[in-house]
Design a protein around this motif. Structure first.
Motif, short mmCIF file in Angstrom:
data_model
loop_
_atom_site.label_atom_id
_atom_site.label_comp_id
_atom_site.label_asym_id
_atom_site.label_seq_id
_atom_site.Cartn_x
_atom_site.Cartn_y
_atom_site.Cartn_z
N ARG A 63 0.82 -1.21 0.00
CA ARG A 63 0.00 0.00 0.00
C ARG A 63 0.86 1.26 0.00
NH1 ARG A 63 -2.93 0.25 4.83
NH2 ARG A 63 -4.32 1.73 3.82
N MET A 64 2.13 1.14 -0.38
CA MET A 64 3.06 2.27 -0.26
C MET A 64 3.57 2.79 -1.60
SD MET A 64 3.41 3.31 2.85
CE MET A 64 4.99 4.16 2.92
N SER A 65 2.90 2.50 -2.69
CA SER A 65 3.31 3.07 -3.97
C SER A 65 3.23 4.59 -3.92
CB SER A 65 2.41 2.55 -5.09
OG SER A 65 2.64 3.27 -6.28
N LEU A 66 4.16 5.24 -4.60
CA LEU A 66 4.13 6.69 -4.73
C LEU A 66 2.93 7.17 -5.54
CD1 LEU A 66 7.78 7.93 -5.40
CD2 LEU A 66 6.08 9.17 -4.08
N PHE A 67 2.39 6.31 -6.37
CA PHE A 67 1.41 6.74 -7.35
C PHE A 67 0.05 6.11 -7.10
CE2 PHE A 67 5.65 6.62 -9.22
CZ PHE A 67 5.80 7.94 -9.65
N ALA A 68 -0.98 6.95 -7.02
CA ALA A 68 -2.34 6.46 -6.77
C ALA A 68 -2.83 5.57 -7.91
CB ALA A 68 -3.29 7.64 -6.57
N ASP A 69 -2.38 5.84 -9.13
CA ASP A 69 -2.86 5.06 -10.29
C ASP A 69 -1.95 3.88 -10.63
OD1 ASP A 69 -0.77 6.71 -11.04
OD2 ASP A 69 -1.60 7.18 -13.01
N ARG A 70 -0.89 3.65 -9.84
CA ARG A 70 0.00 2.52 -10.05
C ARG A 70 0.28 1.85 -8.70
NH1 ARG A 70 4.54 5.73 -13.22
NH2 ARG A 70 3.24 7.52 -12.69
N PRO A 71 -0.69 1.12 -8.17
CA PRO A 71 -0.59 0.61 -6.80
C PRO A 71 0.55 -0.36 -6.55
CG PRO A 71 -2.48 -0.35 -7.93
CD PRO A 71 -1.98 0.75 -8.81
N ASN A 72 1.07 -0.99 -7.59
CA ASN A 72 2.15 -1.97 -7.42
C ASN A 72 3.53 -1.41 -7.73
OD1 ASN A 72 0.40 -4.11 -6.68
ND2 ASN A 72 -0.10 -4.46 -8.83
N HIS A 73 3.62 -0.09 -7.86
CA HIS A 73 4.89 0.52 -8.28
C HIS A 73 6.01 0.25 -7.28
CE1 HIS A 73 7.75 3.81 -9.26
NE2 HIS A 73 7.35 3.59 -10.48
N PHE A 74 5.73 0.38 -5.97
CA PHE A 74 6.77 0.14 -4.96
C PHE A 74 7.17 -1.33 -4.95
CE2 PHE A 74 7.77 -0.30 -0.21
CZ PHE A 74 9.10 0.04 -0.39
N LEU A 75 6.21 -2.22 -5.07
CA LEU A 75 6.53 -3.64 -5.09
C LEU A 75 7.41 -3.99 -6.28
CD1 LEU A 75 3.07 -5.20 -4.15
CD2 LEU A 75 5.08 -4.95 -2.68
N ALA A 76 7.11 -3.38 -7.44
CA ALA A 76 7.94 -3.63 -8.63
C ALA A 76 9.35 -3.09 -8.42
CB ALA A 76 7.29 -2.98 -9.85
N TRP A 77 9.46 -1.93 -7.77
CA TRP A 77 10.79 -1.36 -7.50
C TRP A 77 11.57 -2.28 -6.57
CZ3 TRP A 77 13.39 0.22 -3.11
CH2 TRP A 77 14.54 1.01 -3.31
N LEU A 78 10.92 -2.78 -5.51
CA LEU A 78 11.60 -3.69 -4.59
C LEU A 78 12.12 -4.92 -5.33
CD1 LEU A 78 9.17 -3.61 -1.51
CD2 LEU A 78 11.51 -2.73 -1.57
N ALA A 79 11.27 -5.49 -6.18
CA ALA A 79 11.70 -6.66 -6.94
C ALA A 79 12.86 -6.34 -7.87
CB ALA A 79 10.51 -7.22 -7.74
N GLY A 80 12.80 -5.16 -8.50
CA GLY A 80 13.87 -4.76 -9.39
C GLY A 80 15.19 -4.54 -8.69
N GLN A 81 15.13 -4.18 -7.40
CA GLN A 81 16.34 -3.99 -6.61
C GLN A 81 16.85 -5.29 -5.97
OE1 GLN A 81 17.95 -0.91 -6.32
NE2 GLN A 81 16.47 -0.28 -7.88
N GLY A 82 16.08 -6.35 -6.16
CA GLY A 82 16.49 -7.64 -5.60
C GLY A 82 16.09 -7.85 -4.15
N TYR A 83 15.20 -7.03 -3.63
CA TYR A 83 14.74 -7.19 -2.25
C TYR A 83 13.68 -8.28 -2.17
CZ TYR A 83 17.10 -2.80 -1.11
OH TYR A 83 18.04 -1.81 -0.91
N PRO A 84 13.61 -8.99 -1.04
CA PRO A 84 12.71 -10.14 -0.95
C PRO A 84 11.30 -9.82 -0.45
CG PRO A 84 14.10 -10.06 1.00
CD PRO A 84 14.52 -8.90 0.13
#
Length: 451
Positions: A63-84
């Motif tokens: 629930r922590m995406s920067l963007f109201a219209d892209r709710p999975n943006h933070f999750l995608a960033w975490l995955a792209g950085q290799g975080y679990p």
């Protein structure tokens, strides 16, 4: 020298960056956006500047995406950085600060058919009306910035110790930490001393975790009027229950009683509190000034500990500290601090004695009062804004446009985040501010396009 810009965003925390990123998507390609604040802290603010891994987000990652219209943006960033981490995890705030800053850096690299963002590494100290209906800001580096449209995203600073100046004699001042984030105060605390935290909210929780990580062996006392700690989140968030409350549904006490009954009947009370989110702002707006005052006086403390909760892992650590006796929670009103036999002594209204090596002000974030900010005071002196009557920031309308003083034309000025709490009440968490940022960006874009 006076620089010119289309949009000036005053602030360096989350709300400032969220607005800037939305503006990049909406503004005409040749528009200029100036982000005014210390560059080193851009995107982090107080909340995300911590470097401690034990300081976790109070909202799950999903629930922590920067963007109201892209709710999975933070999750995608975490995955792209290799975080679990997954959607239900509570991520270190340091990591989230990196995410916000990465998004800002990426937006600044965009070229071509995009508005341009410029960082202004200075603080806005004062402002006055410009000739075109905009504002001219006086900056801490000696320069000036003229903006057609402006947005105040200054957030909230640390609340002052809840004592009159004369209740803390000068001899006791060196033993009082006014701002727990300003310096490494724990380095001057003996490992086996007693420490007193003024406040029992999330700021105190952060400091307790720091001391625990440093191997602190002394007793940690925490004092507040009601002695309430933030409640824990569930390990896995349950689906919210639709609230039974409706805006304009009666007296504050009646509505809170109905909320308690619904919580008692629910499998878990958190589902009822989470179900309030879609209507919380409308409930607040539906109350009269008197009703809002009664809520703030009698219920706000209880609301906050249930609404702004701890990550489950953090709650377990705090519970263990209490069970061991190392953390002691006190309920009472602080009347004074003074030195006694070389130690700091706290005077409570009921006479309970408390002594410690240091007292740490953890009363949390202030209510964004105009008097606490030279910039807001300057704008108020020029009739360009008004204080909220409840002390919750400044007056804004439903579009978050700042309400000018009587007899003064409206400047092209908006406000975001905690500054607008008097209008919206719940406007401090990312899920709320990102929606506000998108809406304000649309209003600013309309003003820029219209000239």
């Amino acid at each position: 020298m006076t620089l010119e810009t289309d949009v000036a965003i005053i602030g360096s925390g989350y709300s400032a960056v969220a607005l800037a990123l939305n503006l990049v998507d909406l503004l005409p390609p040749r528009a200029k956006v100036s982000l005014v604040g210390r560059a080193a802290g851009q995107g982090r603010g107080i909340a995300y500047s911590t470097k401690a891994e034990c300081h976790l987000l109070n909202v799950p990652a999903g629930r922590m995406s920067l963007f109201a219209d892209r709710p999975n943006h933070f999750l995608a960033w975490l995955a792209g950085q290799g975080y679990p981490w997954s959607a239900d995890d509570f991520v270190p705030r340091r990591i989230y600060g990196t995410y916000v800053r990465d998004c800002l850096d990426e937006a600044m690299k965009r070229t071509g058919n995009r508005a341009a963002i410029t960082l202004v590494d200075a603080e806005a100290l004062a402002a006055e009306a410009g000739q075109d209906g905009g504002l001219v800001f006086t900056l801490s580096d000696g320069g000036r910035l003229s903006a057609r449209v402006s947005a105040l995203c200054t957030g909230a600073g640390t609340r002052r110790l809840p004592l009159p100046e004369d209740m803390v004699p000068s001899a006791a001042r060196p033993f009082v930490v006014e701002d727990p984030w300003a310096d490494a105060w724990w380095e001057r605390l003996p490992a086996d001393a007693d420490v007193l935290f003024i406040g029992t909210g999330l700021t105190t929780i952060d400091q307790l975790l720091l001391l625990k990580r440093r191997g602190f062996r002394g007793t940690m006392h925490a004092l507040s009027r009601h002695g309430l700690l933030p409640q824990p989140h569930l390990a896995r968030r349950a689906d919210p229950v639709e609230t039974a409350l409706v805006p304009g549904g009666g007296e504050v006490s009646t509505m809170l009683a109905a909320l308690r009954r619904q919580a008692e009947a629910a499998p878990d009370w958190r589902t009822v509190m989470d179900g309030l989110r879609p209507v919380t702002q409308d409930l607040w707006k539906g109350w009269s000034a008197g009703q809002r005052n009664r809520f703030l006086r009698h219920a706000a403390s209880f609301w906050n500990v249930h609404r702004h909760r701890m990550a489950p892992a953090v709650a377990e650590e705090i519970a263990a500290l209490r069970r061991s006796g190392q953390l002691v929670i006190h309920r009472g009103r602080l009347e004074a601090l003074h030195l006694k036999d070389g130690r700091l002594a706290a005077v409570l209204r009921d006479g309970t004695p408390l002594a410690a090596h240091l007292a740490v002000n953890c009363t949390g974030l202030d209510r964004c009062t105009v008097a606490a900010s030279p910039l807001l005071a300057s704008l108020a002196a020029h009739g360009l804004l008004q204080s909220d009557p409840h002390g919750l920031g400044i007056l804004v309308d439903d579009r978050a446009a700042v309400c000018a003083g009587e007899g003064t034309g409206r400047a092209r000025l908006y406000a975001l985040g905690p500054l607008t709490a008097g209008h919206s009440w719940e406007i401090t968490a990312v899920p709320d501010i990102r929606v506000q940022a998108r809406a304000v960006a649309a209003s600013i874009n309309a003003e820029v396009v219209a000239g």
